[in-house]
Design a protein around this motif. Structure first.
Motif, short mmCIF file in Angstrom:
data_model
loop_
_atom_site.label_atom_id
_atom_site.label_comp_id
_atom_site.label_asym_id
_atom_site.label_seq_id
_atom_site.Cartn_x
_atom_site.Cartn_y
_atom_site.Cartn_z
N ASP A 1 -5.03 5.87 3.40
CA ASP A 1 -4.25 7.48 3.86
C ASP A 1 -4.70 8.22 3.89
O ASP A 1 -4.76 9.35 4.50
N GLN A 2 -6.37 8.72 3.50
CA GLN A 2 -7.25 10.09 3.76
C GLN A 2 -7.01 9.31 4.87
O GLN A 2 -7.58 10.59 5.86
N VAL B 1 -5.06 8.94 7.86
CA VAL B 1 -4.40 9.61 8.49
C VAL B 1 -3.97 11.10 8.26
O VAL B 1 -3.47 10.91 9.03
N LEU B 2 -4.67 11.26 7.38
CA LEU B 2 -3.93 13.31 6.62
C LEU B 2 -5.07 13.98 7.16
O LEU B 2 -6.57 13.21 7.02
N ASP B 3 -4.91 14.50 7.46
CA ASP B 3 -6.34 15.66 8.01
C ASP B 3 -6.36 16.62 7.37
O ASP B 3 -7.15 17.75 7.23
N PHE B 4 -6.48 16.49 5.57
CA PHE B 4 -7.21 17.05 4.60
C PHE B 4 -7.06 16.50 3.99
O PHE B 4 -7.00 14.95 3.45
N PRO B 5 -8.09 16.75 2.25
CA PRO B 5 -8.63 15.99 1.28
C PRO B 5 -7.73 15.97 0.36
O PRO B 5 -7.06 16.25 0.28
N TYR C 1 2.93 6.43 -0.42
CA TYR C 1 3.48 5.57 -0.88
C TYR C 1 4.56 5.56 -1.64
O TYR C 1 4.19 6.76 -2.78
N HIS C 2 5.63 4.90 -2.50
CA HIS C 2 6.95 5.00 -3.37
C HIS C 2 6.27 4.21 -4.13
O HIS C 2 7.25 4.29 -5.57
N GLY C 3 5.39 3.32 -4.45
CA GLY C 3 4.87 2.67 -5.50
C GLY C 3 5.89 1.21 -5.99
O GLY C 3 7.07 1.56 -5.79
N VAL D 1 5.71 12.07 7.55
CA VAL D 1 5.41 12.55 6.57
C VAL D 1 3.83 12.90 6.46
O VAL D 1 3.34 13.54 6.54
N ILE D 2 3.15 12.10 7.44
CA ILE D 2 1.83 12.11 8.11
C ILE D 2 1.74 13.13 9.18
O ILE D 2 1.58 14.19 8.86
N GLU D 3 2.85 13.19 9.54
CA GLU D 3 3.19 14.15 10.78
C GLU D 3 3.67 15.42 10.79
O GLU D 3 3.02 16.60 10.90
#
Length: 180
Positions: free
Chosen positions: A78-79, A81-85, A39-41, A55-57
């Motif tokens: 966000d967690q 969709v992301l495959d790492f902690p 996210y850009h904030g 970015v996720i990919e």
């Protein structure tokens, strides 16, 4: 061991792809992300090629290479969709007999220090401003921002190897360095 640090991607597919490319060229052993991945904030303009799904990919394709801390723009969604902690507030490493606390910087920073032993190193992003600063009790390092640098800084990342931290621009040219 060679480490690479990058902070504040903020959903930029362009800069995330650059970091992946640089990571391979640097031949680093791990990529340590200092938060604010997707996210850009609300305080930042949209970065170049704002495409959080891309970015996720990109990041998921590197999941075995990444260590990450949670930024103030990162959350449980966000967690999912992301495959790492990504939700740890900090990582603590020992590098060349120095304690190194790695965090995003919105909770622990120079104004709100985490518990550090004399001589430890605090590394964080969040401000988007590069820094190598030595204090009586600790060393503070900030690699700056990959996608939205501030205070006239260049887009940057950092490497650590051979007892030396190097902040570099995206052309892999050293901007500043600090040896421990």
């Amino acid at each position: 061991m060679k480490l690479m640090f990058a902070s504040d991607i903020h959903g930029s597919a362009y800069y995330c792809d650059k970091i992946k490319e640089i990571y391979k060229k640097e031949k680093s052993d791990k990529l340590i992300l200092l938060g604010d991945l997707l996210y850009h904030g609300p305080r930042n303009d949209l970065p170049k090629e704002y495409k959080p799904k891309k970015v996720i990919e990109i990041l998921n394709s590197m999941k075995e290479e990444i260590l990450c801390v949670r930024g103030n723009c990162d959350c449980e969604v966000d967690q999912m969709v992301l495959d790492f902690p990504i939700l740890a507030d900090y990582i603590f490493l020992c590098l060349d007999n120095k304690g190194v606390l790695i965090t995003h910087g919105h909770k622990y920073n120079k104004q709100n220090l985490p518990p550090l032993k004399k001589g430890d190193i605090l590394i964080h992003g969040h401000t988007h401003i590069q820094a190598f600063e030595t204090y009586d009790d600790y060393i503070y390092i900030n690699p700056g921002s990959v996608s939205i640098p501030k205070n006239g800084n260049e887009n940057s990342y950092m490497t650590y190897s051979g007892k030396t931290f190097k902040i570099k621009n995206l052309d892999m040219k050293t901007i500043n360095e600090f040896s421990i």
